[in-house]
Design a protein around this motif. Sequence first.
Motif, PDB file in Angstrom:
ATOM      1  N   PRO A  35       0.697  -1.137  -0.091  1.00  0.00           N
ATOM      2  CA  PRO A  35      -0.054   0.181   0.199  1.00  0.00           C
ATOM      3  C   PRO A  35       0.724   1.212  -0.142  1.00  0.00           C
ATOM      4  O   PRO A  35       0.402   2.301  -0.448  1.00  0.00           O
ATOM      5  CB  PRO A  35      -0.813  -0.211   1.316  1.00  0.00           C
ATOM      6  CG  PRO A  35      -0.917  -1.397   1.517  1.00  0.00           C
ATOM      7  CD  PRO A  35       0.276  -2.189   1.226  1.00  0.00           C
ATOM      8  N   LEU A  36       1.826   1.221   0.629  1.00  0.00           N
ATOM      9  CA  LEU A  36       2.822   2.356   0.840  1.00  0.00           C
ATOM     10  C   LEU A  36       3.434   2.590  -0.564  1.00  0.00           C
ATOM     11  O   LEU A  36       3.430   4.066  -0.996  1.00  0.00           O
ATOM     12  CB  LEU A  36       3.814   2.271   1.886  1.00  0.00           C
ATOM     13  CG  LEU A  36       3.466   2.170   3.310  1.00  0.00           C
ATOM     14  CD1 LEU A  36       4.607   1.949   4.256  1.00  0.00           C
ATOM     15  CD2 LEU A  36       2.361   3.401   3.586  1.00  0.00           C
ATOM     16  N   LEU A  37       4.056   1.837  -1.279  1.00  0.00           N
ATOM     17  CA  LEU A  37       4.553   1.788  -2.570  1.00  0.00           C
ATOM     18  C   LEU A  37       3.552   2.529  -3.641  1.00  0.00           C
ATOM     19  O   LEU A  37       3.725   3.488  -4.475  1.00  0.00           O
ATOM     20  CB  LEU A  37       5.276   0.567  -3.150  1.00  0.00           C
ATOM     21  CG  LEU A  37       5.665   0.786  -4.527  1.00  0.00           C
ATOM     22  CD1 LEU A  37       6.784   1.564  -4.687  1.00  0.00           C
ATOM     23  CD2 LEU A  37       6.204  -0.872  -4.930  1.00  0.00           C
ATOM     24  N   ILE A  75      -6.494  -2.670   1.048  1.00  0.00           N
ATOM     25  CA  ILE A  75      -5.985  -1.258   1.585  1.00  0.00           C
ATOM     26  C   ILE A  75      -5.749  -0.348   0.265  1.00  0.00           C
ATOM     27  O   ILE A  75      -6.028   0.693   0.154  1.00  0.00           O
ATOM     28  CB  ILE A  75      -4.698  -1.592   2.348  1.00  0.00           C
ATOM     29  CG1 ILE A  75      -5.079  -2.018   3.610  1.00  0.00           C
ATOM     30  CG2 ILE A  75      -4.156  -0.137   2.813  1.00  0.00           C
ATOM     31  CD1 ILE A  75      -3.958  -2.611   4.707  1.00  0.00           C
ATOM     32  N   ILE A  76      -5.034  -1.082  -0.756  1.00  0.00           N
ATOM     33  CA  ILE A  76      -4.719  -0.377  -1.799  1.00  0.00           C
ATOM     34  C   ILE A  76      -5.757   0.179  -2.597  1.00  0.00           C
ATOM     35  O   ILE A  76      -6.035   1.395  -2.911  1.00  0.00           O
ATOM     36  CB  ILE A  76      -3.856  -1.115  -2.759  1.00  0.00           C
ATOM     37  CG1 ILE A  76      -2.539  -1.524  -2.174  1.00  0.00           C
ATOM     38  CG2 ILE A  76      -3.733  -0.453  -4.245  1.00  0.00           C
ATOM     39  CD1 ILE A  76      -1.672  -2.287  -2.998  1.00  0.00           C
ATOM     40  N   ILE A  77      -6.879  -0.464  -2.658  1.00  0.00           N
ATOM     41  CA  ILE A  77      -8.071   0.028  -3.275  1.00  0.00           C
ATOM     42  C   ILE A  77      -8.795   1.066  -2.306  1.00  0.00           C
ATOM     43  O   ILE A  77      -9.159   1.914  -2.941  1.00  0.00           O
ATOM     44  CB  ILE A  77      -8.989  -1.361  -3.399  1.00  0.00           C
ATOM     45  CG1 ILE A  77      -8.667  -2.402  -4.422  1.00  0.00           C
ATOM     46  CG2 ILE A  77     -10.576  -0.901  -3.712  1.00  0.00           C
ATOM     47  CD1 ILE A  77      -9.440  -3.790  -4.500  1.00  0.00           C
ATOM     48  N   ALA A  78      -8.840   0.836  -1.045  1.00  0.00           N
ATOM     49  CA  ALA A  78      -9.478   1.774  -0.359  1.00  0.00           C
ATOM     50  C   ALA A  78      -8.830   3.162  -0.299  1.00  0.00           C
ATOM     51  O   ALA A  78      -9.502   4.206  -0.277  1.00  0.00           O
ATOM     52  CB  ALA A  78      -9.569   1.180   1.192  1.00  0.00           C
ATOM     53  N   GLU A  79      -7.507   3.095  -0.559  1.00  0.00           N
ATOM     54  CA  GLU A  79      -6.632   4.255  -0.422  1.00  0.00           C
ATOM     55  C   GLU A  79      -6.368   5.100  -1.826  1.00  0.00           C
ATOM     56  O   GLU A  79      -5.765   6.069  -1.910  1.00  0.00           O
ATOM     57  CB  GLU A  79      -5.471   4.065   0.434  1.00  0.00           C
ATOM     58  CG  GLU A  79      -5.730   3.721   1.729  1.00  0.00           C
ATOM     59  CD  GLU A  79      -6.471   4.576   2.745  1.00  0.00           C
ATOM     60  OE1 GLU A  79      -6.122   5.959   2.318  1.00  0.00           O
ATOM     61  OE2 GLU A  79      -7.047   4.327   3.521  1.00  0.00           O
ATOM     62  N   SER A  80      -6.538   4.451  -3.029  1.00  0.00           N
ATOM     63  CA  SER A  80      -6.179   4.776  -4.123  1.00  0.00           C
ATOM     64  C   SER A  80      -6.938   5.863  -5.083  1.00  0.00           C
ATOM     65  O   SER A  80      -8.106   5.787  -4.913  1.00  0.00           O
ATOM     66  CB  SER A  80      -5.874   3.716  -5.037  1.00  0.00           C
ATOM     67  OG  SER A  80      -5.273   3.928  -6.252  1.00  0.00           O
ATOM     68  N   ALA A  96     -11.577  -3.874  -7.068  1.00  0.00           N
ATOM     69  CA  ALA A  96     -10.743  -3.629  -8.122  1.00  0.00           C
ATOM     70  C   ALA A  96     -11.409  -3.017  -9.449  1.00  0.00           C
ATOM     71  O   ALA A  96     -12.522  -3.212  -9.638  1.00  0.00           O
ATOM     72  CB  ALA A  96      -9.939  -4.977  -8.529  1.00  0.00           C
ATOM     73  N   ASP A  97     -10.560  -2.040  -9.961  1.00  0.00           N
ATOM     74  CA  ASP A  97     -11.350  -1.356 -11.077  1.00  0.00           C
ATOM     75  C   ASP A  97     -10.994  -2.323 -12.449  1.00  0.00           C
ATOM     76  O   ASP A  97     -12.073  -1.927 -13.351  1.00  0.00           O
ATOM     77  CB  ASP A  97     -10.569   0.031 -11.174  1.00  0.00           C
ATOM     78  CG  ASP A  97     -10.681   0.819 -10.252  1.00  0.00           C
ATOM     79  OD1 ASP A  97     -11.799   1.359 -10.204  1.00  0.00           O
ATOM     80  OD2 ASP A  97      -9.762   0.969  -9.154  1.00  0.00           O
ATOM     81  N   ALA A  98     -10.088  -2.917 -12.315  1.00  0.00           N
ATOM     82  CA  ALA A  98      -9.744  -4.105 -13.511  1.00  0.00           C
ATOM     83  C   ALA A  98      -8.882  -5.038 -13.131  1.00  0.00           C
ATOM     84  O   ALA A  98      -8.149  -5.303 -12.041  1.00  0.00           O
ATOM     85  CB  ALA A  98      -9.143  -3.107 -14.807  1.00  0.00           C
ATOM     86  N   LEU A  99      -8.674  -6.003 -14.158  1.00  0.00           N
ATOM     87  CA  LEU A  99      -7.817  -7.404 -13.981  1.00  0.00           C
ATOM     88  C   LEU A  99      -7.074  -7.402 -15.149  1.00  0.00           C
ATOM     89  O   LEU A  99      -7.568  -6.986 -16.353  1.00  0.00           O
ATOM     90  CB  LEU A  99      -8.786  -8.410 -13.974  1.00  0.00           C
ATOM     91  CG  LEU A  99      -9.922  -8.422 -12.822  1.00  0.00           C
ATOM     92  CD1 LEU A  99     -10.769  -9.659 -13.020  1.00  0.00           C
ATOM     93  CD2 LEU A  99      -9.089  -8.296 -11.412  1.00  0.00           C
ATOM     94  N   LEU A 100      -5.640  -7.835 -15.150  1.00  0.00           N
ATOM     95  CA  LEU A 100      -4.995  -8.288 -16.190  1.00  0.00           C
ATOM     96  C   LEU A 100      -4.549  -9.683 -16.000  1.00  0.00           C
ATOM     97  O   LEU A 100      -4.405 -10.229 -15.021  1.00  0.00           O
ATOM     98  CB  LEU A 100      -3.733  -7.568 -16.174  1.00  0.00           C
ATOM     99  CG  LEU A 100      -2.877  -7.416 -17.602  1.00  0.00           C
ATOM    100  CD1 LEU A 100      -2.098  -6.239 -17.857  1.00  0.00           C
ATOM    101  CD2 LEU A 100      -2.243  -8.793 -17.944  1.00  0.00           C
TER     102      LEU A 100
END
Length: 286
Positions: A160-162, A195-200, A224-228
């Motif tokens: 999440p920090l990166l 966490i990344i999703i919540a903070e992005s 998540a907004d998308a997948l690869l």
Amino acid sequence: MASLTKPSPHFTPSSLEIEPLTIAGRTFHSRLMTGTGKYSSLEQMQQSIAASECQIVTVAVRRVQTQAPGHEGLAEAIDWTKVWMLPNTAGCKTASEAVRVARLGREMAKLLGQEDNNFVKLEVIPDPKYLLPDPIGTLEAAEQLVREGFAVLPYINADPLLAKRLEEIGCVTVMPLGSPIGSGQGLQNTANIQIIIAESGVPVVVDAGIATPSEAAAAMEMGADALLINSAIALAQNPTNMAKAMGLATVAGRLAHLAGRIPVKTYASASSPLTGTITQLEDSQK
């Protein structure tokens, strides 16, 4: 929009009104991105891309440039008027290598007709066994590429920090891994991805490790907004069917996220009302 209770004969999941995905000002109706590697043939790749209904396809610049096995004629095999090229820096072990390959990728996109394509999927991976991205090298390369006007989509560990730091320097997405590339382990980093999703403030694309449509749907349900997805499609027993399944799962997961799941309870709750039951009617007639 067609009624879900009385579906039109032409109803398909892709016809549902889901807001488009926007990356660097460009909009896409599909939230599934696919790759071009590991297919048994170019024909199989073409069929799978079509079946998935994806609009973004990632291409390993270095492998296409060197005509590596499985990549001969790959760039010419795709109709780039229908899908958006996402050049990637796969195979780069250092930041400086990744920057050089990103520049080649931008030129390749121009030669294939996408004059305004400045997208790059940034991969800096010095680890040959687990293929885990180098966070320091990724950040260094991202800073340089953003300065050069690239729309940078960095592939990262679920840190999440990166992710926040990459967003702050101007990356247009962050792409945390679900588990190591091609491992088929599924979503092993859900807590950090959440966490990344919540903070992005930029789109979050879950990349790598997803093996099944149920895992694809689960990632989208998390927000998540998308997948690869590449290996899970290309190495399936029937890649075309798996591509279609992954496309449908992406839509289903997004719809589920937007719909909002019911609260979790520690007790049961009957689906049907308790009033008006036969027993109650009989009691009222006595």
